[in-house]
Design a protein around this motif. Sequence first.
Motif, PDB file in Angstrom:
ATOM      1  N   TRP A 179      31.606  34.327  39.240  1.00 43.86           N
ATOM      2  CA  TRP A 179      30.381  35.117  39.357  1.00 43.86           C
ATOM      3  C   TRP A 179      29.684  34.767  40.648  1.00 43.86           C
ATOM      4  O   TRP A 179      29.321  33.615  40.875  1.00 43.86           O
ATOM      5  CB  TRP A 179      29.436  34.840  38.185  1.00 43.86           C
ATOM      6  CG  TRP A 179      29.946  35.335  36.867  1.00 43.86           C
ATOM      7  CD1 TRP A 179      30.835  34.691  36.057  1.00 43.86           C
ATOM      8  CD2 TRP A 179      29.601  36.552  36.221  1.00 43.86           C
ATOM      9  NE1 TRP A 179      31.073  35.438  34.935  1.00 43.86           N
ATOM     10  CE2 TRP A 179      30.319  36.600  35.007  1.00 43.86           C
ATOM     11  CE3 TRP A 179      28.749  37.616  36.540  1.00 43.86           C
ATOM     12  CZ2 TRP A 179      30.220  37.665  34.115  1.00 43.86           C
ATOM     13  CZ3 TRP A 179      28.648  38.671  35.656  1.00 43.86           C
ATOM     14  CH2 TRP A 179      29.389  38.694  34.450  1.00 43.86           C
TER      15      TRP A 179
ATOM     16  N   ASP B 149      26.323  35.829  42.699  1.00 47.57           N
ATOM     17  CA  ASP B 149      25.075  36.574  42.714  1.00 47.57           C
ATOM     18  C   ASP B 149      25.051  37.612  41.589  1.00 47.57           C
ATOM     19  O   ASP B 149      24.707  38.778  41.803  1.00 47.57           O
ATOM     20  CB  ASP B 149      24.930  37.256  44.090  1.00 47.57           C
ATOM     21  CG  ASP B 149      23.466  37.562  44.400  1.00 47.57           C
ATOM     22  OD1 ASP B 149      22.598  37.012  43.696  1.00 47.57           O
ATOM     23  OD2 ASP B 149      23.221  38.346  45.329  1.00 47.57           O
ATOM     24  N   GLY B 150      25.477  37.176  40.413  1.00 45.60           N
ATOM     25  CA  GLY B 150      25.416  38.062  39.257  1.00 45.60           C
ATOM     26  C   GLY B 150      26.522  39.097  39.136  1.00 45.60           C
ATOM     27  O   GLY B 150      26.438  40.007  38.320  1.00 45.60           O
ATOM     28  N   GLU B 151      27.548  38.959  39.934  1.00 47.39           N
ATOM     29  CA  GLU B 151      28.625  39.947  39.889  1.00 47.39           C
ATOM     30  C   GLU B 151      29.950  39.225  39.657  1.00 47.39           C
ATOM     31  O   GLU B 151      30.227  38.233  40.318  1.00 47.39           O
ATOM     32  CB  GLU B 151      28.662  40.687  41.229  1.00 47.39           C
ATOM     33  CG  GLU B 151      29.333  42.030  41.162  1.00 47.39           C
ATOM     34  CD  GLU B 151      29.326  42.694  42.543  1.00 47.39           C
ATOM     35  OE1 GLU B 151      30.103  43.632  42.727  1.00 47.39           O
ATOM     36  OE2 GLU B 151      28.568  42.246  43.421  1.00 47.39           O
ATOM     37  N   GLU B 152      30.752  39.741  38.718  1.00 44.06           N
ATOM     38  CA  GLU B 152      32.023  39.087  38.426  1.00 44.06           C
ATOM     39  C   GLU B 152      33.084  39.671  39.357  1.00 44.06           C
ATOM     40  O   GLU B 152      33.292  40.879  39.398  1.00 44.06           O
ATOM     41  CB  GLU B 152      32.385  39.327  36.953  1.00 44.06           C
ATOM     42  CG  GLU B 152      33.201  38.203  36.336  1.00 44.06           C
ATOM     43  CD  GLU B 152      34.649  38.207  36.783  1.00 44.06           C
ATOM     44  OE1 GLU B 152      35.182  37.130  37.097  1.00 44.06           O
ATOM     45  OE2 GLU B 152      35.248  39.302  36.825  1.00 44.06           O
ATOM     46  N   ILE B 153      33.778  38.811  40.104  1.00 42.84           N
ATOM     47  CA  ILE B 153      34.667  39.344  41.140  1.00 42.84           C
ATOM     48  C   ILE B 153      36.113  38.876  41.001  1.00 42.84           C
ATOM     49  O   ILE B 153      36.951  39.175  41.842  1.00 42.84           O
ATOM     50  CB  ILE B 153      34.185  38.924  42.552  1.00 42.84           C
ATOM     51  CG1 ILE B 153      34.044  37.400  42.641  1.00 42.84           C
ATOM     52  CG2 ILE B 153      32.882  39.595  42.912  1.00 42.84           C
ATOM     53  CD1 ILE B 153      34.521  36.840  43.925  1.00 42.84           C
TER      54      ILE B 153
ATOM     55  N   LYS C  32      38.653  41.847  40.944  1.00 43.30           N
ATOM     56  CA  LYS C  32      38.363  43.087  41.680  1.00 43.30           C
ATOM     57  C   LYS C  32      39.419  43.378  42.729  1.00 43.30           C
ATOM     58  O   LYS C  32      40.011  42.471  43.313  1.00 43.30           O
ATOM     59  CB  LYS C  32      36.999  42.972  42.351  1.00 43.30           C
ATOM     60  CG  LYS C  32      35.887  43.163  41.361  1.00 43.30           C
ATOM     61  CD  LYS C  32      34.636  43.626  42.052  1.00 43.30           C
ATOM     62  CE  LYS C  32      33.655  44.088  41.003  1.00 43.30           C
ATOM     63  NZ  LYS C  32      32.291  43.962  41.453  1.00 43.30           N
TER      64      LYS C  32
ATOM     65  N   GLN D  36      37.118  47.012  46.425  1.00 42.25           N
ATOM     66  CA  GLN D  36      35.829  46.773  45.762  1.00 42.25           C
ATOM     67  C   GLN D  36      35.166  45.492  46.263  1.00 42.25           C
ATOM     68  O   GLN D  36      34.038  45.192  45.903  1.00 42.25           O
ATOM     69  CB  GLN D  36      36.037  46.660  44.246  1.00 42.25           C
ATOM     70  CG  GLN D  36      36.671  47.885  43.628  1.00 42.25           C
ATOM     71  CD  GLN D  36      37.091  47.599  42.201  1.00 42.25           C
ATOM     72  OE1 GLN D  36      37.886  46.704  41.937  1.00 42.25           O
ATOM     73  NE2 GLN D  36      36.549  48.365  41.271  1.00 42.25           N
TER      74      GLN D  36
ATOM     75  N   LYS E 202      31.786  44.615  49.637  1.00 38.90           N
ATOM     76  CA  LYS E 202      30.379  44.264  49.551  1.00 38.90           C
ATOM     77  C   LYS E 202      30.200  42.749  49.391  1.00 38.90           C
ATOM     78  O   LYS E 202      29.330  42.141  49.994  1.00 38.90           O
ATOM     79  CB  LYS E 202      29.739  45.002  48.369  1.00 38.90           C
ATOM     80  CG  LYS E 202      28.452  45.703  48.769  1.00 38.90           C
ATOM     81  CD  LYS E 202      27.871  46.462  47.606  1.00 38.90           C
ATOM     82  CE  LYS E 202      26.883  45.625  46.825  1.00 38.90           C
ATOM     83  NZ  LYS E 202      26.590  46.184  45.492  1.00 38.90           N
ATOM     84  N   MET E 203      31.082  42.181  48.555  1.00 37.55           N
ATOM     85  CA  MET E 203      30.989  40.748  48.312  1.00 37.55           C
ATOM     86  C   MET E 203      31.314  39.946  49.577  1.00 37.55           C
ATOM     87  O   MET E 203      30.726  38.915  49.844  1.00 37.55           O
ATOM     88  CB  MET E 203      31.938  40.403  47.153  1.00 37.55           C
ATOM     89  CG  MET E 203      32.333  38.971  47.015  1.00 37.55           C
ATOM     90  SD  MET E 203      33.744  38.603  48.082  1.00 37.55           S
ATOM     91  CE  MET E 203      34.390  37.143  47.403  1.00 37.55           C
TER      92      MET E 203
END
Lengths: 330, 323
Positions: free
Chosen positions: B73, B75-79, B82, B86, B89-90
């Motif tokens: 995770w 910053d609140g996003e599971e990567i 991906k 996608q 951005k990360m």
Amino acid sequence: MSEKLLQVEQLQTDFTKDKRKIRILHGVNFHINKGEVIGLVGESGCGKSLTSLSIMGLFKGTSGEITGGNIRFNGQDLTSLNVNEMRKMRGKQIAMIFQEPMTSLNPVMKIGEQLMEPIRIHLNLNKKQAKEHAVSMLKKVGIARSDEVINEYPHQLSGGMRQRVMIAMAMSCNPNLLIADEPTTALDVTIQAQILELMKQLQQQENMSILLITHDLGIVAEMCDRVVVMYAGRVVEEADVFDLFEKPKHPYTQGLIGSVPKIGDKRDKLDSIKGNVPDPSDMPIGCKFAPRCTQVMPICLEKEPTSMMLENERLCSCWLYDHERGETHV
Amino acid sequence: MSNKLLKVTGIRKSFDIPSGVFGRKKTLKAVNDVSFEIMEGQTFSLVGESGCGKSSTGRLVSRLLTPSDGEIWIDGEEISQKKESQLKKMRQKVQMIFQDPYASLNPRMKVRDIIAEPLLIHTKLSKLEQQRLVSEILKVVGLNESHADRYAHEFSGGQRQRIGIARALIMKPRLIIADEPVSALDVSIQSQILNLLKDLQSEYNITYLFISHDLSVVEHISDYIGVMYLGTIVESGPKDAIFSDPQHPYTKALLSSVPVPDPTFRKERIILKGDLPSPMNPPTGCPFHTRCPVSMEVCKTIEPKVTQVALDNHFVSCHLMSS
């Protein structure tokens, strides 16, 4: 009074690049007593490895040559020896271990054969005796399966084991002087601790002298009796290990010690030495450290300081201590 | 209270190693059930010996590698799973600094273009605007504008590492993964770079995942530390707890192996026997039991569980703790 085993005086070594001679070592002076461990420290490019190669006469295939000074080993000048005489010296009286245990062993020769090579040449033993000697050397350096290891190839061993083999090889003819050029730099800390412990043990058993070349001040503090600090192809400071760490004199040594992070050290900021090491083909006039020095004075930019003897037999090349200079003091 | 920027739970990664034409494929478990988290603006260091999986962990977090299992995770996003498309951005938020400043800069590109490349990919800024940012960032890392039109080979190791840092900084990342950023440098240069990294952190509130084998460097720069051995974190906790009150026998041995630059300091040294076991054929039970000076019968068969030591956030995986 301890006996001098090796004395390096005013050693100058040049390399030729594009038909131009570039001096890398500018009059290096130091000595090693019998049974003493000397640390040669400095950053990359300061000439510490080249000093050891000059002592060993290992310039084959390069443009390097010794152009001045002498290297006395047991009273004999090594620079005047011819190829054959030098070959008898290397491996027997002066042995060397290198940084890369991966590349300094021959990959297509069994460990045993490599170990037996110097033993048979220098000690005049037959094959069977040489093999026994090789096995006993491997035992000495703490290799448990020594009977099997002599039939294995270097790639079958780990980095720490290979460095043990290198040490066994270097020690096999009972040398008076061991030159260790960054012997543990390629190894992990826990393996480094093993190897340093082993070197210390063997040094005490055999009363051998060691010239330890390293950039790691921690290793110096742990292993050495006396320290020689090099900068830009010159010796800038020489002192007993306790004196050096307690009160470094040369601003370069001060900077070097201050820039090492120490465990348990609560400093938020490390000291650092500004700028970079000067290029050997484009040296500043005057003191070579002056452009990076925090205590630079006008004289430093004009005249190069010479080595000055200070209290406790310590040497330092820095104008800051000109007034403390013993004999010339008026 | 600052928020969690990175949370990693139970990630694993194994590599298949082919062995001969008919040989059975072997698996190398590089990262084995690793979990940790980093608060924004703090530094978490992974420390361990070669082959312990610290670099692989860094590459998993930056998604240069894809984990076989587990969650990441940022910053609140599971990567963790991906796809590349996608991840763009990360990647703006997460940048890397590499160990070798000689190999990580393209020798055929001018410094200006090396540093501007992330802008080219992630933004639609005009050429002029890009160059303005490059000049700005050069000053931040202690170089000057005249350096921008040179090539990487004209610089020393320390300066190159500054260029690498500039390239990582230009996207104003939240997280920087620094994989042995100072181990190729001389000590006097090393301290310049460490000081720079600290300054940047306090100025821009950057979070670091710092990967190193050098315990003294790690102590200097970290807030939290994870000690890795054969693909697992054996002990983790706040810096002071790890250094003044280590619990795991491996951490103790590792700390005692570091040579101290003070000749008057004599310490009890724990010398570990033997070498690191091959990660292709890891020992059963506790991965450290083959070299552990206080190994017990249970260590040979049962893998120890993570236990919390009295202090907050200090975790150890060792049977000595759980018994």
